[in-house]
Write a protein that holds these residues in place. Structure first.
Motif, PDB file in Angstrom:
ATOM      1  N   ARG A  55       0.849  -1.183   0.000  1.00 28.40           N
ATOM      2  CA  ARG A  55       0.000   0.000   0.000  1.00 28.40           C
ATOM      3  C   ARG A  55       0.884   1.232   0.000  1.00 28.40           C
ATOM      4  N   ASP A  56       0.379   2.304  -0.577  1.00 30.62           N
ATOM      5  CA  ASP A  56       1.147   3.549  -0.609  1.00 30.62           C
ATOM      6  C   ASP A  56       1.505   3.995   0.799  1.00 30.62           C
ATOM      7  N   GLY A  57       2.771   4.362   0.973  1.00 33.68           N
ATOM      8  CA  GLY A  57       3.221   4.871   2.261  1.00 33.68           C
ATOM      9  C   GLY A  57       3.629   3.798   3.257  1.00 33.68           C
ATOM     10  N   GLU A  58       3.395   2.540   2.950  1.00 32.90           N
ATOM     11  CA  GLU A  58       3.782   1.453   3.855  1.00 32.90           C
ATOM     12  C   GLU A  58       5.051   0.788   3.350  1.00 32.90           C
ATOM     13  N   PRO A  59       5.812   0.179   4.252  1.00 30.59           N
ATOM     14  CA  PRO A  59       7.020  -0.536   3.807  1.00 30.59           C
ATOM     15  C   PRO A  59       6.660  -1.675   2.861  1.00 30.59           C
ATOM     16  N   GLU A  60       7.608  -1.993   1.959  1.00 32.57           N
ATOM     17  CA  GLU A  60       7.389  -3.082   1.015  1.00 32.57           C
ATOM     18  C   GLU A  60       7.877  -4.414   1.560  1.00 32.57           C
ATOM     19  N   ALA A  61       8.618  -4.375   2.665  1.00 25.66           N
ATOM     20  CA  ALA A  61       9.167  -5.610   3.230  1.00 25.66           C
ATOM     21  C   ALA A  61       9.130  -5.538   4.751  1.00 25.66           C
ATOM     22  N   ASP A  62       9.137  -6.711   5.359  1.00 23.21           N
ATOM     23  CA  ASP A  62       9.294  -6.821   6.804  1.00 23.21           C
ATOM     24  C   ASP A  62      10.703  -7.323   7.055  1.00 23.21           C
ATOM     25  N   PHE A  63      11.324  -6.850   8.117  1.00 28.43           N
ATOM     26  CA  PHE A  63      12.682  -7.243   8.460  1.00 28.43           C
ATOM     27  C   PHE A  63      12.606  -8.127   9.698  1.00 28.43           C
ATOM     28  N   ILE A  64      12.873  -9.412   9.498  1.00 30.95           N
ATOM     29  CA  ILE A  64      12.670 -10.433  10.519  1.00 30.95           C
ATOM     30  C   ILE A  64      14.015 -10.849  11.100  1.00 30.95           C
ATOM     31  N   ASN A  65      14.158 -10.704  12.428  1.00 32.50           N
ATOM     32  CA  ASN A  65      15.380 -11.145  13.105  1.00 32.50           C
ATOM     33  C   ASN A  65      15.353 -12.656  13.252  1.00 32.50           C
ATOM     34  N   CYS A  66      16.473 -13.298  12.872  1.00 29.38           N
ATOM     35  CA  CYS A  66      16.578 -14.756  12.899  1.00 29.38           C
ATOM     36  C   CYS A  66      17.845 -15.175  13.628  1.00 29.38           C
ATOM     37  N   VAL A  67      17.817 -16.385  14.171  1.00 33.28           N
ATOM     38  CA  VAL A  67      18.988 -16.986  14.795  1.00 33.28           C
ATOM     39  C   VAL A  67      18.979 -18.475  14.482  1.00 33.28           C
ATOM     40  N   SER A  68      20.176 -19.029  14.233  1.00 32.03           N
ATOM     41  CA  SER A  68      20.337 -20.464  13.990  1.00 32.03           C
ATOM     42  C   SER A  68      21.459 -20.976  14.872  1.00 32.03           C
ATOM     43  N   PHE A  69      21.295 -22.198  15.369  1.00 27.69           N
ATOM     44  CA  PHE A  69      22.278 -22.798  16.271  1.00 27.69           C
ATOM     45  C   PHE A  69      22.877 -24.057  15.659  1.00 27.69           C
ATOM     46  N   GLY A  70      24.048 -24.454  16.171  1.00 26.88           N
ATOM     47  CA  GLY A  70      24.645 -25.742  15.829  1.00 26.88           C
ATOM     48  C   GLY A  70      24.963 -25.886  14.361  1.00 26.88           C
ATOM     49  N   LYS A  71      24.581 -27.046  13.795  1.00 23.59           N
ATOM     50  CA  LYS A  71      24.888 -27.366  12.397  1.00 23.59           C
ATOM     51  C   LYS A  71      24.236 -26.374  11.438  1.00 23.59           C
ATOM     52  N   THR A  72      23.025 -25.936  11.744  1.00 25.82           N
ATOM     53  CA  THR A  72      22.367 -24.952  10.883  1.00 25.82           C
ATOM     54  C   THR A  72      23.139 -23.640  10.915  1.00 25.82           C
ATOM     55  N   GLY A  73      23.605 -23.230  12.088  1.00 26.96           N
ATOM     56  CA  GLY A  73      24.424 -22.026  12.208  1.00 26.96           C
ATOM     57  C   GLY A  73      25.719 -22.146  11.429  1.00 26.96           C
ATOM     58  N   GLU A  74      26.345 -23.323  11.466  1.00 23.92           N
ATOM     59  CA  GLU A  74      27.582 -23.554  10.717  1.00 23.92           C
ATOM     60  C   GLU A  74      27.333 -23.493   9.211  1.00 23.92           C
ATOM     61  N   PHE A  75      26.182 -24.009   8.757  1.00 22.80           N
ATOM     62  CA  PHE A  75      25.808 -23.921   7.347  1.00 22.80           C
ATOM     63  C   PHE A  75      25.660 -22.459   6.939  1.00 22.80           C
ATOM     64  N   ILE A  76      24.975 -21.691   7.770  1.00 22.18           N
ATOM     65  CA  ILE A  76      24.799 -20.255   7.511  1.00 22.18           C
ATOM     66  C   ILE A  76      26.176 -19.589   7.416  1.00 22.18           C
ATOM     67  N   GLU A  77      27.048 -19.883   8.378  1.00 26.14           N
ATOM     68  CA  GLU A  77      28.389 -19.276   8.416  1.00 26.14           C
ATOM     69  C   GLU A  77      29.150 -19.551   7.117  1.00 26.14           C
ATOM     70  N   ARG A  78      29.051 -20.760   6.626  1.00 23.61           N
ATOM     71  CA  ARG A  78      29.870 -21.164   5.480  1.00 23.61           C
ATOM     72  C   ARG A  78      29.299 -20.717   4.143  1.00 23.61           C
ATOM     73  N   TYR A  79      27.982 -20.786   3.978  1.00 24.19           N
ATOM     74  CA  TYR A  79      27.405 -20.614   2.643  1.00 24.19           C
ATOM     75  C   TYR A  79      26.516 -19.390   2.426  1.00 24.19           C
ATOM     76  N   ILE A  80      25.999 -18.791   3.459  1.00 24.04           N
ATOM     77  CA  ILE A  80      24.996 -17.736   3.297  1.00 24.04           C
ATOM     78  C   ILE A  80      25.632 -16.359   3.517  1.00 24.04           C
ATOM     79  N   LYS A  81      25.420 -15.469   2.553  1.00 23.67           N
ATOM     80  CA  LYS A  81      25.996 -14.128   2.601  1.00 23.67           C
ATOM     81  C   LYS A  81      24.929 -13.076   2.322  1.00 23.67           C
ATOM     82  N   ARG A  82      25.284 -11.827   2.546  1.00 18.96           N
ATOM     83  CA  ARG A  82      24.388 -10.685   2.316  1.00 18.96           C
ATOM     84  C   ARG A  82      23.809 -10.745   0.903  1.00 18.96           C
TER      85      ARG A  82
END
Length: 138
Positions: free
Chosen positions: A40-67
């Motif tokens: 809608r006009d005047g509203e943001p086009e996206a929501d910014f969601i804070n996320c956290v991952s632990f353990g193996k999922t966190g390691e996957f994020i560290e190795r492969y996921i970038k900005r």
């Protein structure tokens, strides 16, 4: 039931830390920009969601996921509370991501980031392989 599925782009490289326990656990914190279906006009086009991952999922994020990468994430919504310095109760909502999948190809990511001037070829995470038509059996 507490389950959430998101698809969005990382707003910046994940913040990676390891716990100080006897067996350190990876903790990856990141923010996903998730486009809204209706704008809608005047509203943001996206929501910014804070996320956290632990353990193996966190390691996957560290190795492969970038900005800028688009990912699909599945997890649970968690609401934490704390008291600030003035004694006021504060609420923080975060998605604890348990599973991550790529939501775009390496080529699409590289092309989009190169056009925006946001990344150079040597900045692409290791482990990606280009798939050609010869690699796909029909």
């Amino acid at each position: 039931m507490n389950s959430i599925i998101l698809m969005g782009r990382l707003t910046k490289d994940p913040e990676i830390r390891y716990s100080q326990s006897a067996e350190p656990v990876c903790v990856a914190r990141y923010t996903l920009a998730v486009n809204r279906k209706f704008k809608r006009d005047g509203e943001p086009e996206a929501d910014f969601i804070n996320c956290v991952s632990f353990g193996k999922t966190g390691e996957f994020i560290e190795r492969y996921i970038k900005r800028g990468m688009q990912i699909a994430a599945r997890g649970v919504l968690k609401v934490n509370t704390y008291d600030d310095e003035q004694g006021k109760r504060k609420w923080i909502t975060v998605v604890v991501v348990e599973e991550v999948q790529f939501a775009e190809s390496k080529a699409a990511y590289e092309t989009r980031m190169a056009k925006s001037g946001g990344i150079k070829k040597e900045d692409i995470p290791e482990g990606f392989t280009e798939i050609t038509d010869a690699d796909v059996a029909f």
